[in-house]
Design a protein around this motif. Structure first.
Motif, short mmCIF file in Angstrom:
data_model
loop_
_atom_site.label_atom_id
_atom_site.label_comp_id
_atom_site.label_asym_id
_atom_site.label_seq_id
_atom_site.Cartn_x
_atom_site.Cartn_y
_atom_site.Cartn_z
N LEU A 113 0.64 -1.18 -0.03
CA LEU A 113 -0.22 -0.10 0.12
C LEU A 113 0.75 1.06 0.04
O LEU A 113 0.27 2.40 -0.54
N SER A 114 2.21 1.18 0.55
CA SER A 114 2.80 2.38 0.63
C SER A 114 4.47 2.02 0.82
O SER A 114 4.61 0.95 1.22
N ILE A 115 5.10 2.65 0.14
CA ILE A 115 6.69 2.22 0.09
C ILE A 115 7.29 3.11 1.29
O ILE A 115 8.14 2.67 2.21
N ASP A 116 6.95 4.37 1.39
CA ASP A 116 7.61 5.18 2.43
C ASP A 116 6.55 5.78 3.52
O ASP A 116 5.88 6.93 2.89
N PRO A 117 6.09 5.34 4.54
CA PRO A 117 6.53 3.99 5.20
C PRO A 117 5.93 2.65 4.38
O PRO A 117 5.03 2.84 3.60
N LEU A 118 6.79 1.73 4.51
CA LEU A 118 6.33 0.36 4.12
C LEU A 118 5.01 0.08 4.70
O LEU A 118 4.95 -0.18 6.00
N ILE A 119 4.07 -0.33 4.11
CA ILE A 119 2.81 -0.68 4.48
C ILE A 119 2.39 -1.72 3.51
O ILE A 119 2.09 -1.55 2.56
N ILE A 120 2.00 -2.93 4.18
CA ILE A 120 1.69 -4.01 3.36
C ILE A 120 0.20 -4.43 4.15
O ILE A 120 -0.04 -4.67 5.10
N TYR A 121 -0.74 -4.85 3.16
CA TYR A 121 -2.10 -5.32 3.58
C TYR A 121 -1.84 -6.87 3.08
O TYR A 121 -1.21 -7.40 2.23
N ILE A 122 -2.11 -7.64 4.49
CA ILE A 122 -2.09 -9.18 4.27
C ILE A 122 -3.44 -9.59 4.35
O ILE A 122 -4.14 -9.65 5.51
N ASN A 163 9.82 6.95 12.18
CA ASN A 163 9.20 7.58 11.19
C ASN A 163 7.97 8.30 11.36
O ASN A 163 6.62 7.61 11.61
N ASP A 164 7.73 9.48 11.21
CA ASP A 164 6.53 10.45 11.55
C ASP A 164 5.47 10.09 10.80
O ASP A 164 4.45 10.20 10.92
#
Length: 275
Positions: free
Chosen positions: A37-46, A226-227
Motif C-alpha cells: 500500500l505504501s513504500i515510505d513508510p512500508l505498509i503491506i496489506y495481508i 518515521n513520523d
C-alpha cells in the motif's frame, strides 16, 4: 513445531483445553496474499493472515482466563507520540507468551519479515472497541527504548520495529485504521477493504476479519521513528471491533536490514575445517 500441552498458564490461571483445541496447537503453515500500500513508510496489506480457528481459539482463551475482565483503558505514558490526550477510549489486554497458539502466530509474523531483523516480538495484545470508541493519532514507535521483561531477551533495550495489526472480528461499522500522511487508495480499489476519506487525503483501511496490516515504524538506515507512520483507529459506529497487535523488536546494536541468519539457516561446518 510446538508440542501440544494439556494445560496452559495464563495470568496465573490454569486453563484446561478441549481435545479439538489440543489438535490446534501444532503450528500450521498459513497461505496468504499481500498488497503493498505504501513504500515510505512500508505498509503491506495481508489477506487471510490468520486462521478462523485461531481467532476462535484466541477469543475463547480470552474469556477463559478472564482477559476481557482484565481489559483496561490506557492513557499516554509519555512513550508513544500522540497528538491529543487522553488519546484512547478503547481497551486492551496482553496474552501470555506461554500460549502455543500465540507462539505460532508470533512465529508467522517473524517469518514474514525475511531479511529484516526478526529476533523477537512483544506479547500479543488484544484490543476492543465499542461504539464511539477510538484511538487518536499516535505512533507505535517509542520516544525512549523499552526494557524487555520477556524470556530470551530480558533486560535488553528495544524499540518497536514493525507493527502487525490483525482484525479478528466483531462485525463493526466504522473503525477504520487511518494513516493521514500516506497516499490513499484509488477510486477503483476494493471497497470492502479500503475507504476514501472525506477530504481525499490519507490511507483508510477497513477492518476485515482475518486480514492484517503490517508497517515499518523505524527508518531502516538509523532506527529513528518515521513520523509518516502516525495513525489512528477511527470511531466505531456500531457493533464491536476486535483486533490484535503484534510489535516486533529492534535492538540498537543490531542492523535492521540483513541478511538475517537464524540458527536453523547456518550450515554445519566439520571440525577439520578449523584445524
Amino acid at each position: 513445531m510446538i508440542v501440544a500441552l494439556p494445560l496452559l498458564i495464563a495470568f496465573g490461571t490454569r486453563v484446561a483445553l478441549k481435545p479439538e483445541e489440543i489438535n490446534l496447537l501444532s503450528c500450521e503453515e498459513k497461505k496468504y496474499s499481500t498488497e503493498i500500500l505504501s513504500i515510505d513508510p512500508l505498509i503491506i496489506y495481508i489477506n487471510d493472515f490468520i486462521f478462523d480457528k485461531e481467532i476462535d481459539y484466541l477469543m475463547k482463551l480470552g474469556k477463559r482466563v478472564s482477559v476481557y475482565k482484565a481489559f483496561k483503558k490506557l492513557f499516554d505514558n509519555d512513550q508513544v507520540r500522540t497528538v491529543d490526550k487522553p488519546y484512547r477510549s478503547s481497551s486492551s489486554a496482553f496474552l501470555p507468551y506461554e500460549d502455543p497458539v500465540c507462539q505460532c502466530i508470533g512465529k508467522r509474523a517473524l517469518d514474514f519479515l525475511g531479511f529484516v531483523e526478526h529476533k523477537a516480538h512483544e506479547r500479543l495484545q488484544l484490543v476492543r472497541y465499542y461504539p464511539g470508541q477510538e484511538y487518536n493519532l499516535h505512533s507505535d514507535w517509542l520516544y525512549n527504548p523499552k526494557v524487555s521483561r520477556s524470556p530470551g531477551d530480558e533486560g535488553q533495550e528495544y524499540n518497536r520495529l514493525g507493527s502487525f495489526f490483525t482484525y479478528i472480528g466483531g462485525n463493526s461499522t466504522g473503525g477504520e485504521t487511518y494513516f493521514p500522511f500516506v497516499n490513499g487508495a484509488s477510486l477503483t480499489a476494493d471497497p470492502t477493504k479500503y475507504a476514501i476519506s472525506s477530504n481525499g487525503q490519507g490511507l483508510l483501511v477497513k477492518p476485515v476479519k482475518g486480514s492484517a496490516l503490517f508497517w515499518m515504524n523505524l527508518h531502516p538506515n538509523n532506527g529513528t521513528g518515521n513520523d509518516k507512520t502516525f495513525h489512528s483507529g477511527l470511531p466505531v459506529h456500531s457493533g464491536v471491533k476486535y483486533g490484535m497487535n503484534l510489535w516486533t523488536k529492534h535492538y540498537k546494536s543490531t542492523p535492521i536490514l540483513g541478511p538475517y541468519e537464524s540458527k536453523e539457516d547456518r550450515k554445519f561446518e566439520p571440525e577439520e575445517a578449523h584445524v
